[in-house]
Design a protein around this motif. Sequence first.
Motif, PDB file in Angstrom:
ATOM      1  N   GLY A   3     -13.882  10.350 -25.187  1.00 54.74           N
ATOM      2  CA  GLY A   3     -13.371  11.647 -24.822  1.00 54.74           C
ATOM      3  C   GLY A   3     -12.757  11.519 -23.237  1.00 54.74           C
ATOM      4  O   GLY A   3     -13.287  10.828 -22.399  1.00 54.74           O
ATOM      5  N   PHE A  44     -12.384  14.377 -20.086  1.00 54.22           N
ATOM      6  CA  PHE A  44     -12.887  15.467 -19.430  1.00 54.22           C
ATOM      7  C   PHE A  44     -12.215  15.578 -18.003  1.00 54.22           C
ATOM      8  O   PHE A  44     -11.950  14.688 -17.413  1.00 54.22           O
ATOM      9  N   PHE A  99     -13.644  19.977 -21.233  1.00 53.30           N
ATOM     10  CA  PHE A  99     -13.196  19.106 -22.100  1.00 53.30           C
ATOM     11  C   PHE A  99     -11.629  19.013 -22.110  1.00 53.30           C
ATOM     12  O   PHE A  99     -10.908  20.195 -21.956  1.00 53.30           O
ATOM     13  N   TYR A 126      -8.446  15.197 -31.095  1.00 54.72           N
ATOM     14  CA  TYR A 126      -8.859  16.843 -30.827  1.00 54.72           C
ATOM     15  C   TYR A 126      -8.478  17.007 -29.123  1.00 54.72           C
ATOM     16  O   TYR A 126      -8.714  16.216 -28.479  1.00 54.72           O
ATOM     17  N   TYR A 127      -7.860  18.275 -28.990  1.00 54.79           N
ATOM     18  CA  TYR A 127      -7.391  18.737 -27.810  1.00 54.79           C
ATOM     19  C   TYR A 127      -7.712  20.119 -27.480  1.00 54.79           C
ATOM     20  O   TYR A 127      -8.089  20.961 -28.279  1.00 54.79           O
ATOM     21  N   ALA A 128      -8.076  20.159 -26.251  1.00 54.07           N
ATOM     22  CA  ALA A 128      -8.228  21.778 -25.491  1.00 54.07           C
ATOM     23  C   ALA A 128      -7.110  22.258 -25.774  1.00 54.07           C
ATOM     24  O   ALA A 128      -5.919  21.744 -25.525  1.00 54.07           O
ATOM     25  N   TYR A 167     -15.711  18.421 -28.285  1.00 56.07           N
ATOM     26  CA  TYR A 167     -15.483  19.130 -26.931  1.00 56.07           C
ATOM     27  C   TYR A 167     -16.864  19.270 -26.067  1.00 56.07           C
ATOM     28  O   TYR A 167     -16.865  19.313 -25.077  1.00 56.07           O
TER      29      TYR A 167
END
Length: 127
Positions: free
Chosen positions: A35, A37, A47, A59-61, A109
């Motif tokens: 990940g 951050f 995240f 996976y994305y913010a 996240y």
Amino acid sequence: QVQLVESGGRLVQAGGSLRLSCVASGGTFSNYAMGWFRRAPRKERGFVAAINWSGDDTYYANSVKGRFTISRDNAKNTVYLQMDNLKPDDTADYYCAATSWRAPRSTWYQDELYADWGQGTQVTVSS
């Protein structure tokens, strides 16, 4: 446990691009989901993006979706964060993190999922 070292952060103008790298050592990299951050000045760590162990799920913010791309090269023990169309609000220290858990995508996240963290690399976006 895996050791992580980020690089690539620097000063860039709004609208520009950067690619961050995070090199892992001390473990079998392909066993880890990774990940990214970030912690902006005077804000909590948040995240940015995550990628599974094989690299075929990400996976994305919402704040970076469509502008940032996470990828990995397991042969090089490296995860990348390509950042395009940067905005001043992207200014932050960026950290990569690793987890050996096969956690549900909906939890990626959560920073408590990740056991190993790098020291961070600073990104500054000027307006």
